[in-house]
Design a protein around this motif. Sequence first.
Motif, mmCIF file in Angstrom:
data_model
loop_
_atom_site.group_PDB
_atom_site.id
_atom_site.type_symbol
_atom_site.label_atom_id
_atom_site.label_comp_id
_atom_site.label_asym_id
_atom_site.label_seq_id
_atom_site.Cartn_x
_atom_site.Cartn_y
_atom_site.Cartn_z
ATOM 1 N N GLY A 44 0.734 -1.262 0.090
ATOM 2 C CA GLY A 44 -0.035 0.174 0.057
ATOM 3 C C GLY A 44 0.861 1.262 -0.043
ATOM 4 N N SER A 45 0.400 2.227 0.142
ATOM 5 C CA SER A 45 1.139 3.687 0.366
ATOM 6 C C SER A 45 0.718 4.158 1.881
ATOM 7 C CB SER A 45 0.465 4.532 -0.574
ATOM 8 O OG SER A 45 -0.797 5.004 -0.519
ATOM 9 N N VAL A 46 1.707 4.995 2.186
ATOM 10 C CA VAL A 46 1.813 5.666 3.506
ATOM 11 C C VAL A 46 1.899 7.202 3.041
ATOM 12 C CG1 VAL A 46 2.495 3.869 4.773
ATOM 13 C CG2 VAL A 46 4.334 5.381 3.925
ATOM 14 N N GLU A 47 1.386 8.121 4.155
ATOM 15 C CA GLU A 47 1.570 9.578 3.995
ATOM 16 C C GLU A 47 2.454 9.917 5.172
ATOM 17 O OE1 GLU A 47 -2.146 11.285 1.721
ATOM 18 O OE2 GLU A 47 -2.299 11.090 4.177
ATOM 19 N N PHE A 48 3.419 10.961 4.866
ATOM 20 C CA PHE A 48 4.319 11.558 5.881
ATOM 21 C C PHE A 48 4.012 13.047 5.856
ATOM 22 C CE2 PHE A 48 6.541 7.769 4.645
ATOM 23 C CZ PHE A 48 6.616 7.120 5.763
ATOM 24 N N PHE A 49 4.363 13.537 7.378
ATOM 25 C CA PHE A 49 4.002 15.024 7.385
ATOM 26 C C PHE A 49 5.018 15.969 6.478
ATOM 27 C CE2 PHE A 49 5.683 18.817 9.389
ATOM 28 C CZ PHE A 49 4.675 19.581 9.864
ATOM 29 N N ASN A 50 4.358 16.793 5.735
ATOM 30 C CA ASN A 50 5.097 17.637 4.899
ATOM 31 C C ASN A 50 4.745 19.280 5.020
ATOM 32 O OD1 ASN A 50 7.181 18.108 2.609
ATOM 33 N ND2 ASN A 50 5.628 17.869 1.129
ATOM 34 N N GLY A 51 4.582 19.582 6.136
ATOM 35 C CA GLY A 51 4.329 21.129 6.371
ATOM 36 C C GLY A 51 2.659 21.265 6.918
ATOM 37 N N PHE A 52 2.498 22.710 6.566
ATOM 38 C CA PHE A 52 1.000 22.729 7.068
ATOM 39 C C PHE A 52 0.214 23.565 5.885
ATOM 40 C CE2 PHE A 52 3.513 22.576 10.953
ATOM 41 C CZ PHE A 52 2.658 22.123 11.750
ATOM 42 N N VAL A 144 -1.074 24.230 21.985
ATOM 43 C CA VAL A 144 -0.391 24.230 20.363
ATOM 44 C C VAL A 144 0.072 25.621 20.070
ATOM 45 C CG1 VAL A 144 -2.612 24.432 19.179
ATOM 46 C CG2 VAL A 144 -0.641 23.398 18.144
ATOM 47 N N GLU A 145 1.238 25.804 19.297
ATOM 48 C CA GLU A 145 1.747 26.970 18.793
ATOM 49 C C GLU A 145 2.222 26.829 17.571
ATOM 50 O OE1 GLU A 145 4.635 30.597 20.097
ATOM 51 O OE2 GLU A 145 4.579 28.925 21.324
ATOM 52 N N LEU A 146 1.835 27.372 16.431
ATOM 53 C CA LEU A 146 2.344 27.544 15.101
ATOM 54 C C LEU A 146 2.644 28.848 14.657
ATOM 55 C CD1 LEU A 146 2.978 26.116 12.599
ATOM 56 C CD2 LEU A 146 0.599 25.954 12.256
ATOM 57 N N ASP A 147 4.118 29.143 14.385
ATOM 58 C CA ASP A 147 4.491 30.299 13.723
ATOM 59 C C ASP A 147 5.087 29.741 12.317
ATOM 60 O OD1 ASP A 147 5.814 32.334 12.945
ATOM 61 O OD2 ASP A 147 6.782 32.860 15.071
ATOM 62 N N VAL A 148 4.213 30.183 11.344
ATOM 63 C CA VAL A 148 4.448 29.530 9.942
ATOM 64 C C VAL A 148 5.819 30.167 9.407
ATOM 65 C CG1 VAL A 148 3.503 29.265 7.600
ATOM 66 C CG2 VAL A 148 2.275 29.073 9.692
ATOM 67 N N MET A 149 6.050 31.478 9.702
ATOM 68 C CA MET A 149 7.058 32.352 9.048
ATOM 69 C C MET A 149 8.347 31.882 9.772
ATOM 70 S SD MET A 149 5.868 34.335 6.674
ATOM 71 C CE MET A 149 6.915 35.493 6.474
ATOM 72 N N ASN A 150 8.586 31.241 10.814
ATOM 73 C CA ASN A 150 9.763 31.013 11.681
ATOM 74 C C ASN A 150 9.919 29.548 11.775
ATOM 75 O OD1 ASN A 150 10.546 33.540 12.078
ATOM 76 N ND2 ASN A 150 8.854 33.886 13.152
ATOM 77 N N ASN A 151 9.090 28.600 11.121
ATOM 78 C CA ASN A 151 9.171 27.110 11.098
ATOM 79 C C ASN A 151 9.129 26.672 12.704
ATOM 80 O OD1 ASN A 151 9.114 26.790 8.510
ATOM 81 N ND2 ASN A 151 11.255 26.759 8.375
ATOM 82 N N GLY A 157 4.222 22.547 24.645
ATOM 83 C CA GLY A 157 5.792 22.990 24.879
ATOM 84 C C GLY A 157 6.791 22.370 24.136
ATOM 85 N N GLU A 158 6.536 21.138 23.356
ATOM 86 C CA GLU A 158 7.640 20.584 22.874
ATOM 87 C C GLU A 158 7.876 21.275 21.494
ATOM 88 O OE1 GLU A 158 9.102 16.077 21.203
ATOM 89 O OE2 GLU A 158 7.348 16.200 22.531
ATOM 90 N N ASP A 159 9.002 21.589 21.112
ATOM 91 C CA ASP A 159 9.193 22.165 19.533
ATOM 92 C C ASP A 159 9.555 21.136 18.955
ATOM 93 O OD1 ASP A 159 9.988 23.629 17.429
ATOM 94 O OD2 ASP A 159 11.280 25.000 18.459
ATOM 95 N N LEU A 160 8.556 20.738 17.739
ATOM 96 C CA LEU A 160 8.621 19.700 16.906
ATOM 97 C C LEU A 160 9.275 19.730 15.808
ATOM 98 C CD1 LEU A 160 4.932 18.415 17.536
ATOM 99 C CD2 LEU A 160 7.085 17.496 18.858
ATOM 100 N N LEU A 161 9.873 21.052 15.596
ATOM 101 C CA LEU A 161 10.651 21.463 14.394
ATOM 102 C C LEU A 161 12.009 21.784 14.531
ATOM 103 C CD1 LEU A 161 7.820 22.903 12.152
ATOM 104 C CD2 LEU A 161 8.625 20.735 12.158
ATOM 105 N N VAL A 162 12.372 21.814 15.798
ATOM 106 C CA VAL A 162 13.760 22.287 16.299
ATOM 107 C C VAL A 162 14.803 21.526 15.246
ATOM 108 C CG1 VAL A 162 14.125 20.725 18.159
ATOM 109 C CG2 VAL A 162 15.081 22.982 18.095
ATOM 110 N N GLU A 163 14.809 20.122 15.151
ATOM 111 C CA GLU A 163 15.881 19.726 14.325
ATOM 112 C C GLU A 163 15.708 20.030 13.004
ATOM 113 O OE1 GLU A 163 15.470 15.556 15.225
ATOM 114 O OE2 GLU A 163 16.224 15.831 17.140
#
Length: 170
Positions: A44-52, A144-151, A157-163
């Motif tokens: 089958g196929s799977v989907e992975f996160f690719n932004g918002f 939840v906190e989302l700042d699109v311009m600053n990724n 409280g956990e920054d999921l895009l730090v890496e």
Amino acid sequence: MKVNKVFDANVYLNNASKHGLASEITCPNIAALMAEYKALGMVGSVEFFNGFDKMEASIKWTYPDNEAKKACANFLKPVDIMVRSSKAQYDTGGITAETPIVIYMKGYPKQHPGGSYKKGEDTEVESTFHVLYYKEEVDGETIVELDVMNNIYKVDGEDLLVERRQNLGI
């Protein structure tokens, strides 16, 4: 059993209370963009996160004051929007607590509504915003906190895009 009820809210535009001027506010949905992946050997196929996906909010005004109308007519400058509400908690003995819900948004106005006027009826106008920043606090906790311009994307409280930011050198 505990029951949570939220009945009312107040809107702030550029840090100014608009108490009694709005009849409804619709906050944005945070929606993930997903990229499909399929390869030989997979059943089958799977989907992975690719932004918002883009976020949008709207405010229905009973009729805004001039400061709000001007802020919502300037398509070149984002506005700060804050929604404050109170969450009442009930159990079998009645109300047990009231705690704050606060939504913070920053976004660009997308339209300047003229309104519709009818004899004997309230005039409502609706402002729509493209949202760049969204933060939701409930009971003093950031959900939840989302700042699109600053990724930046934080959940509890956990920054999921730090890496990702480190890998991109930003």
